[in-house]
Design an enzyme around this catalytic site. Structure first.
Site, mmCIF file in Angstrom:
data_model
loop_
_atom_site.group_PDB
_atom_site.id
_atom_site.type_symbol
_atom_site.label_atom_id
_atom_site.label_comp_id
_atom_site.label_asym_id
_atom_site.label_seq_id
_atom_site.Cartn_x
_atom_site.Cartn_y
_atom_site.Cartn_z
ATOM 1 N N LYS A 1 8.871 32.402 36.300
ATOM 2 C CA LYS A 1 9.828 31.631 35.508
ATOM 3 C C LYS A 1 9.597 31.793 34.008
ATOM 4 C CE LYS A 1 12.530 29.912 38.658
ATOM 5 N NZ LYS A 1 13.946 30.352 38.697
ATOM 6 N N TYR B 1 4.991 31.463 40.901
ATOM 7 C CA TYR B 1 6.282 30.861 40.533
ATOM 8 C C TYR B 1 6.348 30.626 39.014
ATOM 9 C CZ TYR B 1 10.168 27.546 40.365
ATOM 10 O OH TYR B 1 11.348 26.916 40.067
#
Lengths: 249, 247
Positions: A159, A155
Site C-alpha cells: 500500500k 500489505y
C-alpha cells in the site's frame, strides 16, 4: 447534473466492499462501469444492480495479478465501450502472518495483487488515455501504508508502494493532462477487516477515530467521484485521506 | 433565500470570487468578508444580480475585536454558520531574511495565521451548538516546500496545517470538520501582474501539468470540502497544484 455523464470507468475489485460502492456511485453519476473482479459471481451481481438502475455495466472476471488477464479485461471493456476515462485500482487482499512465518508465495501474492496489479491495470489503460488525451487513475491505499500493519508487512509495503507508484506516474502523465491520485480509507465496514478481526474489535476502533465512527464504503464514493470529475482536473499525485481524522498527513 | 450560510474571508480576491461564486451555485447564502470594500461590494453585487444570496462585510483581520463583533452580528442575523472558508492572506512582503523588518514579518504571520485563528475562534460557537459545521483553511505549497524571500509566509502557511489538524481533533466530537487546501500557482490577476509574460511561461513550465491553476479549480476543491461528499474527511490537506508538490 450528473458529473460523469458518458464516462467509461474500470473499477477493479468492484464485486464487493469499497469497489462496489464506487462502481455504484459512478453509475449514479452517469458513468458506464466495467466491474473487474476475480469473483465472477459477485461482479455479475453488481452489474445487475447497476443495470437495474438503468445504466450500462459490464462484469469481467479478472485476476489483476495476471498480465494476460488484465490485458484481456481492458480489451474486453474497450470492445464494449470503445474508450476508457477512469481506472480505479481497488482490488486488494490482506492475509495475515508474522514476517518470520511469511512465505515467499504469501509475499508475492500480496505484492502481486495490491501493487503489481495496480501497475498492470494502469499500464494497460495508459495507451488509450494518451490516444484520447484524457484519463484519470485513482488507486486505493490504506492507513497501514503510513502506520504499518502488525502481521501484515506485505500489505503495508504494497500500500505504501501504491503511493510512490502513483506520484511517479502522476509526473509521467501530467504533461498529457492525465491525473493520478490515491484515496486512503481508514478502517472500513467491509469484509476485509473481518478476515483478521472480530466484530467487536472492528467497532471498538470507533473510539479512537476523531469523528467517532468507522468508515462506510459510501464514505469513499464522494472523494472518488470528485477525483474522477472535471472538478479535480488540476489535482494530481495526491493522496486524499478519508478516515474520520484517524491519521492526518 | 438560501438556508445554508457560508462565510468566506478574502472573498473579494481572485480565488475568493471564484469560491463565493461556486458556493453560491451550491446553494449557500454567501457572506463575503474582505478588507477591500470596493471589490467586496462589487463581488456581492455581481452574485445578487445572478439571483444569488450574497452580502459583503468589510473586515480587518488584524483587529481581533472587530472580527469577534462581526461574527456575533452575523450569527445574530443568520442563526447559523455552516461553512467558514479562511482564504484571506497572501505573501504581502518578500524580503531576504537579513533585511526582513520585524514589523513586516509580524504582519504576514498575523494576517495568514492569526487571522485564521481569530475567525475560527469566532465562528466555532454556533457550529458547536448546532453540532455541525465545516471549516476550510488555506495553506500553500510554500508551506511544504518553503520559498526564498517568503520565510514569513511559508512559516505561516506551514503553521496553518498544524493548526488545522489540532482544531480538527478538538472539534471532531462535535461533528465539525476542519480541513485545509493548498493551492499551487493560481492564475489570479494579483499573481499574474507580478510576472512578465516570459517569467510566467518560465514558472508554469516547472509545473508538471505545465500550467497554473484556474481560480475555479481551487473553488472546486473548497466546494468538495464544503459538501457532504467529504463527510468523513477531517484534519486533511488537499493540494491543488498540478503535481508541483505531493502530499
Amino acid at each position: 447534473m450528473k458529473r460523469l455523464e458518458q464516462r467509461i470507468a474500470i473499477v477493479t475489485g468492484a464485486g464487493q466492499g469499497i469497489g462496489r460502492a464506487i462502481a455504484l456511485g459512478f453509475a449514479r453519476e452517469g458513468a458506464r462501469v466495467a466491474i473487474a473482479d476475480v469473483n465472477e459471481e459477485s461482479a455479475n451481481t453488481v452489474k445487475n444492480e447497476i443495470e437495474a438502475s438503468g445504466e450500462r455495466a459490464l462484469a469481467i472476471r479478472t485476476d489483476v495479478s495476471n498480465e494476460k488477464s488484465v490485458q484481456a479485461m481492458v480489451e474486453r471493456s474497450l470492445k464494449e465501450f470503445l474508450r476508457v476515462d477512469i481506472l480505479v485500482n481497488n482490488a486488494g487482499i490482506f492475509p495475515t502472518s508474522p514476517v518470520e512465518e511469511m512465505s515467499e508465495e504469501d509475499w508475492d501474492r500480496v505484492i502481486g495483487t495490491n501493487l503489481v496489479g495496480a501497475f498492470l491495470c494502469a499500464r494497460a489503460v495508459v495507451p488509450k488515455f494518451l490516444e484520447q488525451g484524457t484519463g484519470r487513475i485513482i488507486s486505493l491505499t490504506s492507513g497501514r501504508a503510513f502506520q504499518g500493519a502488525k502481521n501484515g508487512a506485505h500489505y503495508a509495503a504494497s500500500k505504501a508502494g501504491i503511493i510512490g507508484f502513483s506520484k511517479s506516474l502522476a509526473l509521467e502523465l501530467a504533461p498529457h493532462g492525465i491525473t493520478v491520485n490515491v484515496i486512503c480509507p481508514g478502517i472500513t465496514d467491509t469484509a476485509q477487516p473481518r478476515g483478521h478481526q472480530t466484530e467487536e474489535q472492528i467497532y471498538a476502533q470507533a473510539q479512537r477515530i476523531p469523528l467517532g465512527r468507522i468508515g462506510q464504503p459510501e464514505d469513499l464514493v464522494g472523494p472518488a467521484v470528485f477525483l474522477a470529475s472535471d472538478a479535480a482536473a488540476f489535482i494530481t499525485g495526491q493522496t486524499i485521506l478519508v478516515n474520520g481524522g484517524s491519521i492526518m498527513w | 433565500m438560501s438556508e445554508k450560510v457560508a462565510v468566506v474571508t478574502g472573498g473579494a480576491g481572485g480565488i475568493g470570487q471564484a469560491v463565493v461564486g461556486r458556493l453560491a451555485r451550491a446553494e449557500f447564502r454567501v457572506l463575503i468578508l474582505d478588507k477591500n470594500e470596493e471589490a467586496g461590494r462589487d463581488a456581492a453585487e455581481l452574485l445578487r444580480r445572478q439571483n444569488y444570496d450574497a452580502e459583503f462585510h468589510p473586515v480587518d483581520l488584524k483587529r481581533a475585536t472587530e472580527i469577534k463583533e462581526l461574527f456575533e452580528t452575523i450569527y445574530a442575523k443568520t442563526k447559523r454558520i455552516d461553512v467558514l472558508v479562511n482564504l484571506a492572506g497572501g505573501t504581502l512582503h518578500k524580503w531576504p531574511i537579513q533585511e526582513f523588518p520585524l514589523f513586516d514579518w509580524r504582519e504576514v504571520i498575523d494576517v495568514n495565521l492569526k487571522g485564521t485563528f481569530l475567525c475560527c475562534q469566532a465562528a466555532i460557537k454556533p457550529m458547536k451548538e448546532r453540532k455541525q459545521g465545516i471549516i476550510i483553511n488555506t495553506s500553500s505549497n510554500f508551506g511544504i516546500t518553503g520559498s526564498p524571500g517568503r520565510t514569513a509566509y511559508s512559516a505561516a502557511k506551514a503553521a496553518v496545517i498544524a493548526f488545522t489538524k489540532s482544531l480538527a481533533l478538538e472539534l471532531a466530537p462535535y461533528g465539525v470538520r476542519v480541513n485545509a487546501i493548498a493551492p499551487g500557482l493560481t492564475a489570479t490577476a494579483r499573481v499574474m501582474t507580478g510576472h512578465t509574460e516570459a517569467e510566467w511561461r518560465q514558472v508554469t513550465e516547472t509545473i508538471p501539468m505545465g500550467r497554473a491553476a484556474a481560480p475555479n479549480e481551487i473553488a472546486e476543491a473548497v466546494n468538495f470540502l464544503a459538501s457532504d461528499e467529504s463527510g468523513y474527511i477531517t484534519g486533511q490537506l488537499i493540494h491543488v497544484n498540478g503535481g508541483m508538490v505531493f502530499s
